[in-house]
Design a protein around this motif. Sequence first.
Motif, PDB file in Angstrom:
ATOM      1  N   ASP B 325       5.232 -13.005  -4.173  1.00 46.81           N
ATOM      2  CA  ASP B 325       6.516 -13.489  -3.705  1.00 46.81           C
ATOM      3  C   ASP B 325       7.648 -12.544  -4.078  1.00 46.81           C
ATOM      4  O   ASP B 325       8.694 -12.958  -4.575  1.00 46.81           O
ATOM      5  CB  ASP B 325       6.785 -14.900  -4.254  1.00 46.81           C
ATOM      6  N   ASP B 326       7.406 -11.258  -3.887  1.00 48.06           N
ATOM      7  CA  ASP B 326       8.431 -10.256  -4.166  1.00 48.06           C
ATOM      8  C   ASP B 326       8.748  -9.542  -2.854  1.00 48.06           C
ATOM      9  O   ASP B 326       8.106  -8.561  -2.506  1.00 48.06           O
ATOM     10  CB  ASP B 326       7.901  -9.272  -5.214  1.00 48.06           C
ATOM     11  N   PRO B 327       9.717 -10.048  -2.089  1.00 47.91           N
ATOM     12  CA  PRO B 327       9.970  -9.471  -0.763  1.00 47.91           C
ATOM     13  C   PRO B 327      10.432  -8.022  -0.830  1.00 47.91           C
ATOM     14  O   PRO B 327      10.219  -7.269   0.124  1.00 47.91           O
ATOM     15  CB  PRO B 327      11.060 -10.375  -0.180  1.00 47.91           C
ATOM     16  N   VAL B 328      11.055  -7.615  -1.946  1.00 46.36           N
ATOM     17  CA  VAL B 328      11.539  -6.232  -2.032  1.00 46.36           C
ATOM     18  C   VAL B 328      10.362  -5.275  -1.990  1.00 46.36           C
ATOM     19  O   VAL B 328      10.315  -4.343  -1.181  1.00 46.36           O
ATOM     20  CB  VAL B 328      12.360  -6.030  -3.325  1.00 46.36           C
ATOM     21  N   VAL B 329       9.393  -5.511  -2.873  1.00 40.30           N
ATOM     22  CA  VAL B 329       8.220  -4.639  -2.922  1.00 40.30           C
ATOM     23  C   VAL B 329       7.493  -4.683  -1.584  1.00 40.30           C
ATOM     24  O   VAL B 329       7.134  -3.643  -1.020  1.00 40.30           O
ATOM     25  CB  VAL B 329       7.280  -5.085  -4.059  1.00 40.30           C
ATOM     26  N   ALA B 330       7.284  -5.898  -1.063  1.00 46.07           N
ATOM     27  CA  ALA B 330       6.527  -6.032   0.180  1.00 46.07           C
ATOM     28  C   ALA B 330       7.203  -5.265   1.311  1.00 46.07           C
ATOM     29  O   ALA B 330       6.551  -4.504   2.029  1.00 46.07           O
ATOM     30  CB  ALA B 330       6.390  -7.508   0.545  1.00 46.07           C
ATOM     31  N   SER B 331       8.512  -5.432   1.444  1.00 43.52           N
ATOM     32  CA  SER B 331       9.198  -4.790   2.568  1.00 43.52           C
ATOM     33  C   SER B 331       9.216  -3.285   2.423  1.00 43.52           C
ATOM     34  O   SER B 331       8.935  -2.551   3.380  1.00 43.52           O
ATOM     35  CB  SER B 331      10.645  -5.278   2.657  1.00 43.52           C
ATOM     36  N   ILE B 332       9.548  -2.806   1.209  1.00 45.26           N
ATOM     37  CA  ILE B 332       9.659  -1.352   1.036  1.00 45.26           C
ATOM     38  C   ILE B 332       8.303  -0.692   1.238  1.00 45.26           C
ATOM     39  O   ILE B 332       8.181   0.323   1.934  1.00 45.26           O
ATOM     40  CB  ILE B 332      10.246  -1.017  -0.346  1.00 45.26           C
ATOM     41  N   ALA B 333       7.262  -1.281   0.651  1.00 46.98           N
ATOM     42  CA  ALA B 333       5.936  -0.666   0.783  1.00 46.98           C
ATOM     43  C   ALA B 333       5.467  -0.699   2.227  1.00 46.98           C
ATOM     44  O   ALA B 333       4.894   0.276   2.724  1.00 46.98           O
ATOM     45  CB  ALA B 333       4.937  -1.374  -0.121  1.00 46.98           C
ATOM     46  N   LEU B 334       5.734  -1.806   2.925  1.00 45.73           N
ATOM     47  CA  LEU B 334       5.301  -1.888   4.324  1.00 45.73           C
ATOM     48  C   LEU B 334       6.062  -0.886   5.184  1.00 45.73           C
ATOM     49  O   LEU B 334       5.472  -0.206   6.032  1.00 45.73           O
ATOM     50  CB  LEU B 334       5.493  -3.312   4.845  1.00 45.73           C
ATOM     51  N   CYS B 335       7.377  -0.784   4.939  1.00 45.63           N
ATOM     52  CA  CYS B 335       8.160   0.230   5.661  1.00 45.63           C
ATOM     53  C   CYS B 335       7.597   1.619   5.363  1.00 45.63           C
ATOM     54  O   CYS B 335       7.491   2.461   6.260  1.00 45.63           O
ATOM     55  CB  CYS B 335       9.624   0.194   5.237  1.00 45.63           C
ATOM     56  N   GLY B 336       7.239   1.849   4.090  1.00 49.64           N
ATOM     57  CA  GLY B 336       6.673   3.142   3.717  1.00 49.64           C
ATOM     58  C   GLY B 336       5.382   3.403   4.469  1.00 49.64           C
ATOM     59  O   GLY B 336       5.161   4.504   4.990  1.00 49.64           O
ATOM     60  N   ALA B 337       4.520   2.386   4.541  1.00 48.33           N
ATOM     61  CA  ALA B 337       3.241   2.561   5.240  1.00 48.33           C
ATOM     62  C   ALA B 337       3.471   2.898   6.703  1.00 48.33           C
ATOM     63  O   ALA B 337       2.863   3.818   7.254  1.00 48.33           O
ATOM     64  CB  ALA B 337       2.399   1.289   5.112  1.00 48.33           C
ATOM     65  N   LEU B 338       4.393   2.161   7.344  1.00 51.99           N
ATOM     66  CA  LEU B 338       4.627   2.388   8.774  1.00 51.99           C
ATOM     67  C   LEU B 338       5.277   3.747   9.014  1.00 51.99           C
ATOM     68  O   LEU B 338       4.915   4.473   9.941  1.00 51.99           O
ATOM     69  CB  LEU B 338       5.502   1.270   9.338  1.00 51.99           C
ATOM     70  N   LEU B 339       6.232   4.089   8.125  1.00 55.50           N
ATOM     71  CA  LEU B 339       6.902   5.378   8.290  1.00 55.50           C
ATOM     72  C   LEU B 339       5.909   6.511   8.083  1.00 55.50           C
ATOM     73  O   LEU B 339       5.922   7.511   8.812  1.00 55.50           O
ATOM     74  CB  LEU B 339       8.071   5.490   7.296  1.00 55.50           C
ATOM     75  N   HIS B 340       5.022   6.337   7.108  1.00 57.93           N
ATOM     76  CA  HIS B 340       4.040   7.390   6.869  1.00 57.93           C
ATOM     77  C   HIS B 340       3.077   7.509   8.043  1.00 57.93           C
ATOM     78  O   HIS B 340       2.656   8.611   8.397  1.00 57.93           O
ATOM     79  CB  HIS B 340       3.272   7.117   5.572  1.00 57.93           C
ATOM     80  N   THR B 341       2.750   6.375   8.662  1.00 61.99           N
ATOM     81  CA  THR B 341       1.898   6.416   9.849  1.00 61.99           C
ATOM     82  C   THR B 341       2.567   7.231  10.954  1.00 61.99           C
ATOM     83  O   THR B 341       1.938   8.097  11.575  1.00 61.99           O
ATOM     84  CB  THR B 341       1.653   4.986  10.369  1.00 61.99           C
ATOM     85  N   PHE B 342       3.837   6.952  11.169  1.00 66.02           N
ATOM     86  CA  PHE B 342       4.604   7.700  12.176  1.00 66.02           C
ATOM     87  C   PHE B 342       4.652   9.187  11.811  1.00 66.02           C
ATOM     88  O   PHE B 342       4.354  10.064  12.628  1.00 66.02           O
ATOM     89  CB  PHE B 342       6.015   7.105  12.265  1.00 66.02           C
ATOM     90  N   ASN B 343       5.003   9.471  10.549  1.00 62.66           N
ATOM     91  CA  ASN B 343       5.146  10.852  10.109  1.00 62.66           C
ATOM     92  C   ASN B 343       3.842  11.622  10.241  1.00 62.66           C
ATOM     93  O   ASN B 343       3.815  12.764  10.686  1.00 62.66           O
ATOM     94  CB  ASN B 343       5.567  10.891   8.638  1.00 62.66           C
ATOM     95  N   HIS B 344       2.764  10.965   9.824  1.00 60.96           N
ATOM     96  CA  HIS B 344       1.481  11.661   9.848  1.00 60.96           C
ATOM     97  C   HIS B 344       1.096  12.054  11.267  1.00 60.96           C
ATOM     98  O   HIS B 344       0.527  13.114  11.483  1.00 60.96           O
ATOM     99  CB  HIS B 344       0.401  10.787   9.217  1.00 60.96           C
ATOM    100  N   SER B 345       1.433  11.192  12.245  1.00 61.83           N
ATOM    101  CA  SER B 345       1.085  11.551  13.614  1.00 61.83           C
ATOM    102  C   SER B 345       1.826  12.826  14.023  1.00 61.83           C
ATOM    103  O   SER B 345       1.298  13.627  14.788  1.00 61.83           O
ATOM    104  CB  SER B 345       1.440  10.409  14.560  1.00 61.83           C
ATOM    105  N   LEU B 346       3.020  13.032  13.493  1.00 62.65           N
ATOM    106  CA  LEU B 346       3.770  14.245  13.856  1.00 62.65           C
ATOM    107  C   LEU B 346       3.188  15.486  13.187  1.00 62.65           C
ATOM    108  O   LEU B 346       2.818  16.447  13.848  1.00 62.65           O
ATOM    109  CB  LEU B 346       5.247  14.094  13.449  1.00 62.65           C
ATOM    110  N   PHE B 347       3.082  15.450  11.845  1.00 58.68           N
ATOM    111  CA  PHE B 347       2.668  16.724  11.232  1.00 58.68           C
ATOM    112  C   PHE B 347       1.196  17.017  11.426  1.00 58.68           C
ATOM    113  O   PHE B 347       0.818  18.180  11.531  1.00 58.68           O
ATOM    114  CB  PHE B 347       3.113  16.881   9.775  1.00 58.68           C
TER     115      PHE B 347
END
Lengths: 306, 662
Positions: B325-347
């Motif tokens: 029940d820690d929305p900060v950790v959940a949101s930041i980590a999920l954003c990180g996962a999605l952003l890394h998915t996007f980034n990885h497709s580029l590089f």
Amino acid sequence: MLIKTLLNTLLMAAVAIAIPGVINRLRARMAGRKGAPFFQHLRDARLLAAKGSVYSDTTTLLFRVAPAVYLGAAAVALLFIPVADLEPLISFEGDIICFAYTLALARAALVLAAMDTGSSFEGMGASREALYGALVEPALMIGFATLAMFCGYTSFAEIFAVKQSFDLHLTLVMLLAAYLFLRITFVEAGRMPVEDPRTHLELTMIHEVMCLDYSGIDMLMIRLGGWLKTAAFAMIAADAAATVTCFRWWFATPLAILLTGVSVAVVESTQARNKLSRNTTFMVTLSALAALIFFIGYLLQLDINI
Amino acid sequence: MYLNLLLAFALLTALLFAVPVRWKAPITAVVTAILSVVAAVPAVKALASGTTTEITRMQGPVFGEESIAVDPLSGLFLIIIAVTSVAAVLYSCGYMKHYYGKKPPVQFSLHYTAFAALVASMMMVVTSSGGFSFLFGWEMMTIASFLLILFDAQRPEVLRAALTYLIMMHVGFVFLVAGFAGIDAVCGSAGFDCLPRCYASRHTLSLFVIFLIGFGMKAGIFPMHVWLPEAHPAAPSHVSALMSGVMIKTGVYGVIRVAGAITEVGQLHTGGIILLAAGIVTGLWGAVQAAAQNDAKRLLAYSSMENVGIIFIALGVAALGAGADDPVVASIALCGALLHTFNHSLFKSLLYFGTGNLYSQMHTTLLDRFGGTAKRMPVTAALFLLATAAICALPPLNGFAGEFLIYLGLLDSVSNGVNVLYAAGGITALALIGGIVLLAFAKLFGVVFLGTPRHRSVHSVTEVDGLRLASMAIPAAGIVLAGLLPQYAVRMVSAAAAEFSPAAVYLVEANVAPTLTRVSLTAFLLIIAVALLYTVKVRAQRRRTLSHGPTWGCGFTAPDTRMQYTGESFAEGLESLASTFNSDIVEGRVVDKGEIFPPAVRNYNVRHKDRVGRLFSAWWIEMLRLINQRIMRLRTGKINNYIFFALMFLVLIFVLSLFNII
């Protein structure tokens, strides 16, 4: 506020300049020599600045840009570090990550520049530096995680500003963390027992051997970058120690200089350099030590009576 | 719907088969571009407004009613697919030119048909609500990519790799079918939206693990990564780029959908631990193996595995955070996962394009054949360096922005005192992965592009055509932009993250974006500092004498290019530490310590094979072969036997129905 930040940056620069002086003087005294003047390394720097450069025909533009990247990254990394109660120029949530990766950029620049020369010696240095960098990274990050866990923040300025009334647990963890960061300083600064900066045999060098083809201003930039990097780590160690003793800038600055200066000089005067194959063990031990400190911190935070 | 799809596809195929060879690539490019634009419009809308656009709704033949709809998560993946597909198809226009005339036109037709099918099927996978249409898209994706890998099928290793891939994907497919059938059994239809109801009724974890295996097969989770280092080197570079940059992410997409539907706290916790553990093992294994490889494409394949590991670490922490029940950790980590998915497709696509440039010039991707290529291919080298720095998560590029968020999620988890030990494990793994990846990519870039040529054929290498370089500029621009302005990149993914962690949009606006603005300012400061220092240096050097000479040989006057550090020697230190994970294939004998002057020229060749990979492939290929042999005995070729089999089948049905089993 602005003055504090300015003072912070100036003090960091002073620490960067003072540490090599202290090491050289003290090492000379311990060896029974009179030793070079305190500011000899600055004179050497001026000499380097006045010199021309020789570039290998094998190299590309990357080789010429790399020193600027190295020094630039080290300088930016320095701006994250507070001097005890002063404020650093850059501070935000998670700046400890930025610090670690900015220094990784500095390392990557030198490693690639070394590969650029096509020299077998420099390739060797690059390979070692990349490996040791990889092995010391977990120790550094767990060290930061320990601080983050115990203080509840993820930026240097906030972590070190945590100061309740005397707290035995905090004191213990901070002192252990200071010790850990001091050991990491030895590795990052390329000092004994990981590496001997005075060695004259290329085969045994790590950091120095990567810069064999640099001369003049490029060499100067790499030297400066190295000083700044050392100062950054020295100040982290000093901050950790100062948090639980006297959290003022006039205490932390000399502490950073002396802690690193004296310990490096003493270790270099009394110990032999590790056999190269022992270095990996040294680094892994460092990570194990970091994990142990983290665990101690975790247990202390749980408030189990031990 | 399916009929229309197949009809349109048949028309395209007919068109591709009809036109002359040099028109096939441009036509596919146009088709891909149209598909991308059509997909990007609802995707952008979904990401900007956070709403769902339903495109069509139909009755599937098996699993009940299904829909094709674009919600923010689909939108994000659609954009990832669209960008990389367009870049890949443009790249192929240049890359395939040197195959013209060497291969029959029908192969090109087949290749480009499969390419268009792959793009369309990936889009279908990420927009389908689940069930039949999802499985349809998934299977089409597998077959299309199988055909794409087969382009160079006259090389035996390509055929073997493609078959390994096909078999493994179908094993994964079976798990997915089982998973969807499991949902169908509970809810009467098999959409992802039924998952919460299904989880609520019974056995969440077994269903989750079944899906994880099915999707993990595609994503390359340890130990199901075996196909990655075989298939990626076998495929042409634009296909590797698309497969490695995007297709394996459909596995990540599936896992996000399945894990995101878990709502119960205890189950989230367990699921998070599973994801985190899978991520740590996958990431470390991939990184260590990547550093050991001596083939550029194999190295990149293992690096994809390592990046999937990083994404899973982030997903695990997000699930753990949600469970605590820690929305900060959940949101930041999920954003990180999605952003890394996007980034990885580029590089990753940029890196594969760069490797394609090398391959088209040298016809090999073995690292130790190269050296000093940067002088002959300066633009390729610069773009490759950019991608290298990005994948090592060095500031100020996009890889850093993604990993920064993941670290921040982990550190927040530690500093908030939730799941401290798990998060600390994640931090340790991520730091170690980061360091090893730096080593692996310093090796890749250093050995290929820097130093002096190790082989005479490097001297004839020239820069590739402008079209390929232009198509490489697409991911390169993304890398720089998302790196310098991560606060906008994170806003793009926050809507997708909000689907599972509703606080994400607010948290990103209030908390994460301001932090990333500081990161961005630091990035600019870094660039200014470096530029300033370099300018000062160049100006100062004008007044000093600059000279050129050979590389300093430490007093040795007869240096030889063969004395350079090779890829093998560069990673030797790490390999000696990680030797237990590899089984080496050694040809020849090492020069002994006693022999300073070996009497004759001696070949010594060592290849590092993934221990798990060999174990696995040997194990199941052998087993499948045996089973196949047994089954083949039934194929007697006599009609009376076959009639007997049919009769036996009917008897079996009869007996089973007698006992009320079916």
